[in-house]
Structures are given as structure tokens and as C-alpha cells.
Design an enzyme around this catalytic site. Structure first.
Site, short mmCIF file in Angstrom:
data_model
loop_
_atom_site.label_atom_id
_atom_site.label_comp_id
_atom_site.label_asym_id
_atom_site.label_seq_id
_atom_site.Cartn_x
_atom_site.Cartn_y
_atom_site.Cartn_z
N GLY A 159 0.85 -1.19 0.00
CA GLY A 159 0.00 0.00 0.00
C GLY A 159 0.88 1.24 0.00
O GLY A 159 2.04 1.18 0.43
N HIS A 213 -4.27 1.06 7.73
CA HIS A 213 -2.93 1.66 7.75
C HIS A 213 -2.84 2.84 6.77
O HIS A 213 -2.35 3.92 7.12
CB HIS A 213 -1.90 0.57 7.40
CG HIS A 213 -0.48 1.02 7.32
ND1 HIS A 213 0.51 0.50 8.12
CD2 HIS A 213 0.14 1.92 6.50
CE1 HIS A 213 1.67 1.09 7.81
NE2 HIS A 213 1.47 1.94 6.82
N GLU A 214 -3.35 2.62 5.55
CA GLU A 214 -3.24 3.67 4.53
C GLU A 214 -4.13 4.86 4.85
O GLU A 214 -3.74 6.02 4.63
CB GLU A 214 -3.56 3.11 3.14
CG GLU A 214 -2.63 2.00 2.67
CD GLU A 214 -1.16 2.32 2.79
OE1 GLU A 214 -0.77 3.49 2.63
OE2 GLU A 214 -0.38 1.39 3.08
N CYS A 251 6.14 -0.23 6.88
CA CYS A 251 5.73 1.00 6.18
C CYS A 251 6.90 1.47 5.34
O CYS A 251 8.04 1.49 5.81
CB CYS A 251 5.37 2.06 7.23
SG CYS A 251 4.81 3.61 6.51
N LEU A 252 6.62 1.85 4.09
CA LEU A 252 7.70 2.32 3.21
C LEU A 252 8.34 3.60 3.75
O LEU A 252 9.46 3.93 3.39
CB LEU A 252 7.18 2.54 1.79
CG LEU A 252 6.72 1.27 1.05
CD1 LEU A 252 6.22 1.63 -0.34
CD2 LEU A 252 7.84 0.24 0.96
N HIS A 300 -2.56 7.21 7.19
CA HIS A 300 -1.58 8.14 6.59
C HIS A 300 -2.26 9.45 6.16
O HIS A 300 -1.63 10.50 6.17
CB HIS A 300 -0.94 7.50 5.34
CG HIS A 300 0.26 6.65 5.64
ND1 HIS A 300 1.37 7.13 6.27
CD2 HIS A 300 0.52 5.36 5.35
CE1 HIS A 300 2.28 6.16 6.38
NE2 HIS A 300 1.78 5.07 5.83
N GLN A 326 2.83 9.96 1.44
CA GLN A 326 4.13 9.29 1.42
C GLN A 326 4.96 9.67 0.20
O GLN A 326 6.16 9.39 0.16
CB GLN A 326 3.96 7.77 1.45
CG GLN A 326 3.40 7.25 2.77
CD GLN A 326 3.31 5.74 2.74
OE1 GLN A 326 2.33 5.18 2.28
NE2 GLN A 326 4.35 5.09 3.23
ZN LIG Z 1 2.72 3.26 5.78
#
Ligand SMILES: [Zn+2]
Length: 184
Positions: free
Chosen positions: A49, A147-148, A105-106, A151, A54
Site C-alpha cells: 500500500g 494503515h493507509e 511501512c515504506l 496516513h 508518502q
Molecule cells: Zn505506511
């Protein structure tokens, strides 16, 4: 298409509340290209995701998924997840947010931790064609979508952890914890 630079923890864009996308702008080349680039960036870094903040765009958009499949009314209750691009998502949690599963997480590279999430969610959003979509999700897709969506509100998975006792680097995760994995 282009691979975008991913903001890492500490960049203020990750802590800002992202603004909704006006439905009339969804069809614009700017938004459509952003969605294409977000998919390409997610694939490049092997993410499941990626949210617009991000990639330094404070807009309520995220992409997610593992494979090509039509988005049905109900996501399967397992580790499968079709590709989706969701805009201005609204979530309703079904059940308590107390199901712990591993997340990464990226924007927080090389780290995993156990995060409690609701086991099931109802999702309302717009798709990349501007069409209203509604579905329920559980298991991995429910975790990823929570999670997304966090963000978009400037929330990182560390903020949701009950304790930092489970935090682990990827190498140690693979050595000691991967077998425990039940949800993500
Ligand atoms: Zn993340």
C-alpha cells in the site's frame, strides 16, 4: 510513469492531515498520473500500500493491493488483495481494534511491529473513475486499508502500537518472527 521519492518518518508531510480531492478533479491528468506513479512506486519498493502523503502529496488518495482482480462488494477474508486506488475514503470499524498483526511501512524502512486493528471494516470511497464504491474488508485488506487511511490523517503505525516491545528490524523479523505471522 515515474517512480516517486518516498517521504520517510520525520518529514512533516507525513504528519499533516491531507485534503480531500474534489470529485471534479479526479479525472484530471494530474490526479490520474499521480495514481499511476503511486502504483509504480509501490511496485518498485514491493509495498502492499502507498498513500499520497508518502510521496509528498497531501491529498486523500491511496493505492494498495497484491494482484489484479475486480473489486467486489466483499473482499475475501484472507491474505489476498486486489489492486485498488481509493480517494476520500471513509472507514467504519466493525469490532474492536484489537487484532494484532505485523505491519511495516515504506516511510519507516526495515522495521516491523505488531499493530492492533479492527478485524473488519466498511469502506466508502471514490475510485479513480470518480465512481462511489462501497465494500467490506477483513483480514489483510482490512489491515492495509486502515494503515493507509491513517496516513491521510498524519498517523503512522507506531502511533497505534500498544507497546514498542515487538519492534524489530527486518532481518531479525525474518529470523525470529515470520512464522508467527497470522495476518499481515
Ligand atoms: Zn505506511
Amino acid at each position: 510513469m515515474a517512480i516517486l521519492k518516498v517521504a520517510r518518518m520525520g518529514h512533516p508531510v507525513l504528519r499533516a492531515k491531507a485534503r480531500p480531492v474534489p470529485p471534479s478533479e479526479i479525472a484530471s491528468p494530474v490526479v490520474q498520473r499521480l495514481i499511476d506513479d503511486m502504483f509504480e512506486t509501490m511496485h518498485e519498493y514491493a509495498g502492499i500500500g502507498l498513500a499520497a502523503p508518502q510521496v509528498h502529496e497531501s491529498l486523500r488518495i491511496f493505492v494498495a493491493g497484491l494482484r489484479n482482480a475486480p473489486v467486489t462488494d466483499d473482499f475475501p477474508e484472507d491474505d489476498d488483495m486486489p489492486f485498488v486506488a481509493l480517494i476520500n475514503p471513509e472507514l467504519t470499524l466493525v469490532g474492536k481494534p484489537d487484532h494484532e498483526g505485523w505491519e511495516g511501512c515504506l516511510s519507516i524502512p526495515e522495521i516491523r511491529g505488531l499493530v492492533p486493528r479492527a478485524p473488519r471494516i466498511q469502506v466508502r470511497a471514490l475510485d479513480r473513475a470518480g465512481k462511489r464504491v462501497e465494500f467490506t474488508a477483513s483480514g489483510l485488506p482490512a489491515r492495509v486499508i486502515q494503515h493507509e487511511t491513517d496516513h491521510l490523517d498524519g498517523i503512522l503505525f507506531f502511533d497505534r502500537m500498544r507497546s514498542f516491545g515487538s519492534l524489530t528490524y527486518m532481518e531479525e523479523y525474518r529470523r525470529f518472527h515470520e512464522k508467527d505471522e497470522d495476518e499481515a
